[in-house]
Scaffold this motif. Structure first.
Motif, PDB file in Angstrom:
ATOM      1  N   UNK A  65      22.783 -32.410  11.567  1.00 45.86           N
ATOM      2  CA  UNK A  65      22.674 -33.091  10.273  1.00 45.86           C
ATOM      3  C   UNK A  65      21.460 -32.533   9.539  1.00 45.86           C
ATOM      4  N   UNK A  66      21.347 -32.889   8.291  1.00 41.33           N
ATOM      5  CA  UNK A  66      20.206 -32.471   7.471  1.00 41.33           C
ATOM      6  C   UNK A  66      18.985 -33.345   7.706  1.00 41.33           C
ATOM      7  N   UNK A  67      19.114 -34.400   8.492  1.00 41.14           N
ATOM      8  CA  UNK A  67      18.032 -35.359   8.705  1.00 41.14           C
ATOM      9  C   UNK A  67      17.080 -34.864   9.787  1.00 41.14           C
ATOM     10  N   UNK A  68      15.812 -34.753   9.410  1.00 41.10           N
ATOM     11  CA  UNK A  68      14.814 -34.254  10.355  1.00 41.10           C
ATOM     12  C   UNK A  68      14.062 -35.405  11.013  1.00 41.10           C
ATOM     13  N   UNK A  69      13.437 -35.085  12.140  1.00 41.36           N
ATOM     14  CA  UNK A  69      12.613 -36.031  12.882  1.00 41.36           C
ATOM     15  C   UNK A  69      11.277 -35.358  13.190  1.00 41.36           C
ATOM     16  N   UNK A  70      10.331 -36.157  13.645  1.00 45.16           N
ATOM     17  CA  UNK A  70       9.021 -35.600  13.984  1.00 45.16           C
ATOM     18  C   UNK A  70       9.168 -34.552  15.078  1.00 45.16           C
ATOM     19  N   UNK A  71       8.237 -33.610  15.092  1.00 44.88           N
ATOM     20  CA  UNK A  71       8.240 -32.588  16.126  1.00 44.88           C
ATOM     21  C   UNK A  71       9.187 -31.439  15.847  1.00 44.88           C
ATOM     22  N   UNK A  72       9.504 -31.187  14.580  1.00 43.31           N
ATOM     23  CA  UNK A  72      10.366 -30.076  14.180  1.00 43.31           C
ATOM     24  C   UNK A  72      11.766 -30.187  14.771  1.00 43.31           C
ATOM     25  N   UNK A  73      12.323 -31.398  14.721  1.00 41.83           N
ATOM     26  CA  UNK A  73      13.676 -31.622  15.215  1.00 41.83           C
ATOM     27  C   UNK A  73      14.585 -32.118  14.106  1.00 41.83           C
ATOM     28  N   UNK A  74      15.855 -32.195  14.421  1.00 42.88           N
ATOM     29  CA  UNK A  74      16.855 -32.735  13.498  1.00 42.88           C
ATOM     30  C   UNK A  74      17.806 -33.616  14.287  1.00 42.88           C
ATOM     31  N   UNK A  75      18.364 -34.597  13.613  1.00 44.09           N
ATOM     32  CA  UNK A  75      19.322 -35.490  14.250  1.00 44.09           C
ATOM     33  C   UNK A  75      20.649 -34.762  14.436  1.00 44.09           C
ATOM     34  N   UNK A  76      21.232 -34.935  15.610  1.00 45.86           N
ATOM     35  CA  UNK A  76      22.575 -34.456  15.906  1.00 45.86           C
ATOM     36  C   UNK A  76      23.428 -35.669  16.230  1.00 45.86           C
ATOM     37  N   UNK A  77      24.718 -35.587  15.904  1.00 46.46           N
ATOM     38  CA  UNK A  77      25.592 -36.749  16.048  1.00 46.46           C
ATOM     39  C   UNK A  77      26.885 -36.372  16.758  1.00 46.46           C
ATOM     40  N   UNK A  78      27.528 -37.368  17.379  1.00 50.94           N
ATOM     41  CA  UNK A  78      28.889 -37.245  17.864  1.00 50.94           C
ATOM     42  C   UNK A  78      29.097 -36.945  19.331  1.00 50.94           C
ATOM     43  N   UNK A  79      28.086 -36.495  20.044  1.00 54.29           N
ATOM     44  CA  UNK A  79      28.279 -36.153  21.444  1.00 54.29           C
ATOM     45  C   UNK A  79      28.972 -34.813  21.605  1.00 54.29           C
ATOM     46  N   UNK A  80      29.047 -34.353  22.848  1.00 54.51           N
ATOM     47  CA  UNK A  80      29.670 -33.057  23.131  1.00 54.51           C
ATOM     48  C   UNK A  80      30.526 -33.142  24.381  1.00 54.51           C
ATOM     49  N   UNK A  81      31.081 -32.026  24.768  1.00 55.65           N
ATOM     50  CA  UNK A  81      31.885 -31.917  25.981  1.00 55.65           C
ATOM     51  C   UNK A  81      31.107 -32.314  27.233  1.00 55.65           C
ATOM     52  N   UNK A  82      29.781 -32.327  27.165  1.00 55.56           N
ATOM     53  CA  UNK A  82      28.935 -32.678  28.310  1.00 55.56           C
ATOM     54  C   UNK A  82      28.398 -34.107  28.232  1.00 55.56           C
ATOM     55  N   UNK A  83      28.844 -34.880  27.248  1.00 49.67           N
ATOM     56  CA  UNK A  83      28.298 -36.217  26.996  1.00 49.67           C
ATOM     57  C   UNK A  83      29.169 -37.317  27.585  1.00 49.67           C
ATOM     58  N   UNK A  84      28.532 -38.426  28.007  1.00 44.68           N
ATOM     59  CA  UNK A  84      29.316 -39.600  28.392  1.00 44.68           C
ATOM     60  C   UNK A  84      29.870 -40.289  27.139  1.00 44.68           C
ATOM     61  N   UNK A  85      30.881 -41.144  27.278  1.00 43.42           N
ATOM     62  CA  UNK A  85      31.473 -41.810  26.120  1.00 43.42           C
ATOM     63  C   UNK A  85      30.481 -42.589  25.252  1.00 43.42           C
ATOM     64  N   UNK A  86      29.425 -43.130  25.830  1.00 44.63           N
ATOM     65  CA  UNK A  86      28.418 -43.841  25.042  1.00 44.63           C
ATOM     66  C   UNK A  86      27.918 -42.976  23.883  1.00 44.63           C
ATOM     67  N   UNK A  87      27.725 -41.686  24.120  1.00 39.29           N
ATOM     68  CA  UNK A  87      27.183 -40.785  23.098  1.00 39.29           C
ATOM     69  C   UNK A  87      28.160 -40.534  21.957  1.00 39.29           C
TER      70      UNK A  87
END
Length: 175
Positions: A127-149
């Motif tokens: 996403x375009x949304x940044x966080x502290x520490x030179x990071x950005x928010x990612x959403x939706x989970x991946x093939x390696x994620x549990x359903x909670x994500x």
């Protein structure tokens, strides 16, 4: 690269731990994450590379609030497909045992009511949304994620320079 754009009407998203009401404009979204030549999500691009590609495609990366609104809708769905628990036909997650991204659109039962595919699972989305520490928010989970994500309100972050096989992106266009 031919893209399919889907209109998602705007509204007011209850966002964050305090469920603040945040207005979201109507947008056009790519129906799936951006793909490479093999119809698999384009991955191993940093957040800045993803943003540059989005601009070349005539759009931009969505903000985290926009992404959540698209995924959860005005009814505040638990998952992009609704409130039913996850099962393998809905999203490529860790328990699917695929162990890698699959081609986009492989789980049509997991589509949002507007028809967006792969919103949950397969690959995280920058996403375009940044966080502290030179990071950005990612959403939706991946093939390696549990359903909670894969839940619509689940937030994660990654360093903006990370080019991971588990992170892709989709593009939005302002109307």
């Amino acid at each position: 690269m031919a893209l399919t754009w889907i209109f998602v009407p705007g509204g007011s998203c209850e966002y964050g731990d305090e469920s603040r009401r945040v207005p979201v404009r109507s947008l056009r979204w790519t129906a799936t994450p951006i793909t490479g030549a093999d119809d698999h999500p384009l991955t191993e691009v940093s957040r800045d590379e993803a943003a540059a590609i989005a601009v070349r495609l005539g759009g931009r990366l969505p903000t985290s609030v926009e992404w959540e609104w698209m995924a959860a809708g005005p009814e505040g769905r638990l998952y992009p497909w609704g409130d039913r628990p996850w099962r393998p036909s809905l999203a490529n997650l860790r328990e699917s045992s695929q162990g890698r991204p699959c081609r986009t659109g492989a789980c049509p039962a997991g589509a949002t009511p507007h028809g967006l595919l792969d919103v949950a699972g397969n690959v995280w989305e920058w996403t375009a949304t940044t966080v502290m520490g030179n990071g950005a928010i990612i959403r939706g989970g991946s093939f390696a994620s549990p359903p909670l994500y894969a839940q619509c309100t689940f937030l994660n972050a990654a360093p903006v320079e990370l080019a991971s096989p588990g992170i892709g992106f989709r593009v939005v266009r302002d109307l």
